[in-house]
Design a protein around this motif. Structure first.
Motif, PDB file in Angstrom:
ATOM      1  N   ASN A  68       3.777  43.377  63.428  1.00 55.66           N
ATOM      2  CA  ASN A  68       3.919  42.744  64.735  1.00 55.66           C
ATOM      3  C   ASN A  68       5.319  42.161  64.909  1.00 55.66           C
ATOM      4  O   ASN A  68       5.999  41.854  63.932  1.00 55.66           O
ATOM      5  CB  ASN A  68       2.875  41.628  64.886  1.00 55.66           C
ATOM      6  N   GLY A  69       5.712  41.971  66.186  1.00 55.12           N
ATOM      7  CA  GLY A  69       7.009  41.371  66.479  1.00 55.12           C
ATOM      8  C   GLY A  69       6.934  39.855  66.422  1.00 55.12           C
ATOM      9  O   GLY A  69       6.126  39.290  65.697  1.00 55.12           O
ATOM     10  N   ASN A 101       5.977  39.866  55.623  1.00 50.90           N
ATOM     11  CA  ASN A 101       6.057  40.098  57.053  1.00 50.90           C
ATOM     12  C   ASN A 101       5.051  41.198  57.446  1.00 50.90           C
ATOM     13  O   ASN A 101       4.252  41.636  56.602  1.00 50.90           O
ATOM     14  CB  ASN A 101       7.493  40.438  57.492  1.00 50.90           C
ATOM     15  N   ASP A 102       5.070  41.615  58.706  1.00 48.00           N
ATOM     16  CA  ASP A 102       4.069  42.593  59.136  1.00 48.00           C
ATOM     17  C   ASP A 102       4.571  43.440  60.301  1.00 48.00           C
ATOM     18  O   ASP A 102       5.730  43.341  60.709  1.00 48.00           O
ATOM     19  CB  ASP A 102       2.740  41.892  59.482  1.00 48.00           C
ATOM     20  N   GLY A 146       8.402  44.909  64.760  1.00 50.46           N
ATOM     21  CA  GLY A 146       8.136  44.352  63.441  1.00 50.46           C
ATOM     22  C   GLY A 146       8.826  45.092  62.308  1.00 50.46           C
ATOM     23  O   GLY A 146       9.459  46.142  62.485  1.00 50.46           O
ATOM     24  N   GLY A 147       8.662  44.531  61.122  1.00 43.91           N
ATOM     25  CA  GLY A 147       9.179  45.145  59.901  1.00 43.91           C
ATOM     26  C   GLY A 147       8.617  44.389  58.722  1.00 43.91           C
ATOM     27  O   GLY A 147       8.325  43.194  58.840  1.00 43.91           O
ATOM     28  N   ASP A 185      11.622  40.776  61.333  1.00 45.46           N
ATOM     29  CA  ASP A 185      11.364  41.518  62.568  1.00 45.46           C
ATOM     30  C   ASP A 185      12.674  41.679  63.328  1.00 45.46           C
ATOM     31  O   ASP A 185      13.683  41.057  62.987  1.00 45.46           O
ATOM     32  CB  ASP A 185      10.400  40.722  63.466  1.00 45.46           C
TER      33      ASP A 185
HETATM   34 CA   LIG Z   1       6.306  40.738  61.940  1.00 52.70          CA
END
Ligand SMILES: [Ca+2]
Ligand SMILES: [Ca+2]
Length: 285
Positions: A114-115, A111-112, A233-234, A226
């Protein structure tokens, strides 16, 4: 693995020239301490891709029910999986004290920042073999390191970004190790990153399996989500999956050792984990 090390060393010892002995011994030590990532394929992501792993996911409609959340709280709605990446020597401005890569040259990022309410999952199933036995205690081990980095928008707990890590024995569906936390969860000693971001340094996990696990399949699962509302995000860094010791990080290591099928030891462990603010569980799925 161990056999090949022994054979290599034996072959080296036949070399008669005493003057090269120190070099031979040094080489022998290198061979003997070579990482035995016996149990998982590409467990350190050094192939610079997710070969051996199943990357999937979807969207996060929010966690089911109320705290304490468990694996049963996780819902993943159908949809395109969240992002995933292999990273090398990078700085993470959201989690400035995390040192990357964690082991070797490359580390996985699930994941990253961003939402989009996305969820990324990473799964690998493999069989425990004699090669996974640690000569130190004669028991099979599964070891790895993970570090969650998540925004904390102070949503309701079930709508926060979260992460989940588990090791499950597929022979009886017992959970050998699991850890779940949403961003900012009380009792978890999150560090403050940039802005509203929270993170943990790499956590070293050492799961001690019973000898009866030899020949059985275990399944590793990592989930990084997220927030459920779409704006935050997460992600989770993971590395070093295998039976060999995960080498110490540049910072102070926090080793989490999880003996299984020993209720008393688990009770002691739960107490120890309490020091870290973790919730330890020995659940049946
Ligand atoms: Ca994300
Ligand atoms: Ca690696």
């Amino acid at each position: 693995m161990f056999t090949s090390h022994r054979e290599s060393f034996r072959a080296l010892k036949r070399i008669p020239n005493r003057r090269i002995l120190p070099g031979v011994l040094a080489l022998g030590l290198v061979l003997a301490s070579a990482p035995a990532f016996a149990i998982f394929s590409n467990g350190g992501f050094e192939q610079n891709d997710f070969s051996g792993w199943t990357v999937a996911g979807g969207t996060n409609p929010g966690l089911l029910g109320v705290e304490p959340f468990t694996s049963a709280s996780i819902q993943i709605a159908p949809g395109a999986p969240g992002p995933s990446a292999i990273v090398g020597q990078i700085a993470d401005p959201l989690a400035p004290t995390i040192v990357l890569p964690r082991v070797g040259q490359l580390t996985a990022k699930l994941n990253d920042e961003n939402g989009g309410a996305l969820v990324t999952t990473l799964v690998q199933t493999d069989t425990v073999t004699n090669a996974d036995i640690d000569a130190g205690d004669g028991m099979p081990h599964i070891r790895f390191a993970f570090a969650p980095v998540m925004d904390d928008p102070s949503h309701a707990p079930n709508e926060q970004p979260y992460f989940y890590v588990s090791v499950k024995n597929l022979a009886d569906n017992s959970i050998l190790f699991e850890q779940f936390a949403y961003s900012g969860q009380a009792g978890v000693n999150f560090l403050n990153g940039a802005g509203s971001w929270k993170y943990l340094e790499f956590q070293n996990v050492d799961v001690v399996l019973p000898l009866s696990a030899i020949g059985q399949q275990v399944e590793l699962t990592i989930v990084a989500a997220d927030c459920a509302l779409g704006g935050h995000g997460g992600y989770v860094y993971v590395d070093g999956f295998g039976s060999a010791n995960v080498p110490p990080p540049a910072g102070a290591p926090g080793i989490v050792e999880v003996p299984v099928n020993k209720p008393l030891m688990l009770a002691v462990l739960a107490g120890m984990l309490g020091l870290f603010g973790w919730r330890a569980r020995h659940a049946r799925a």
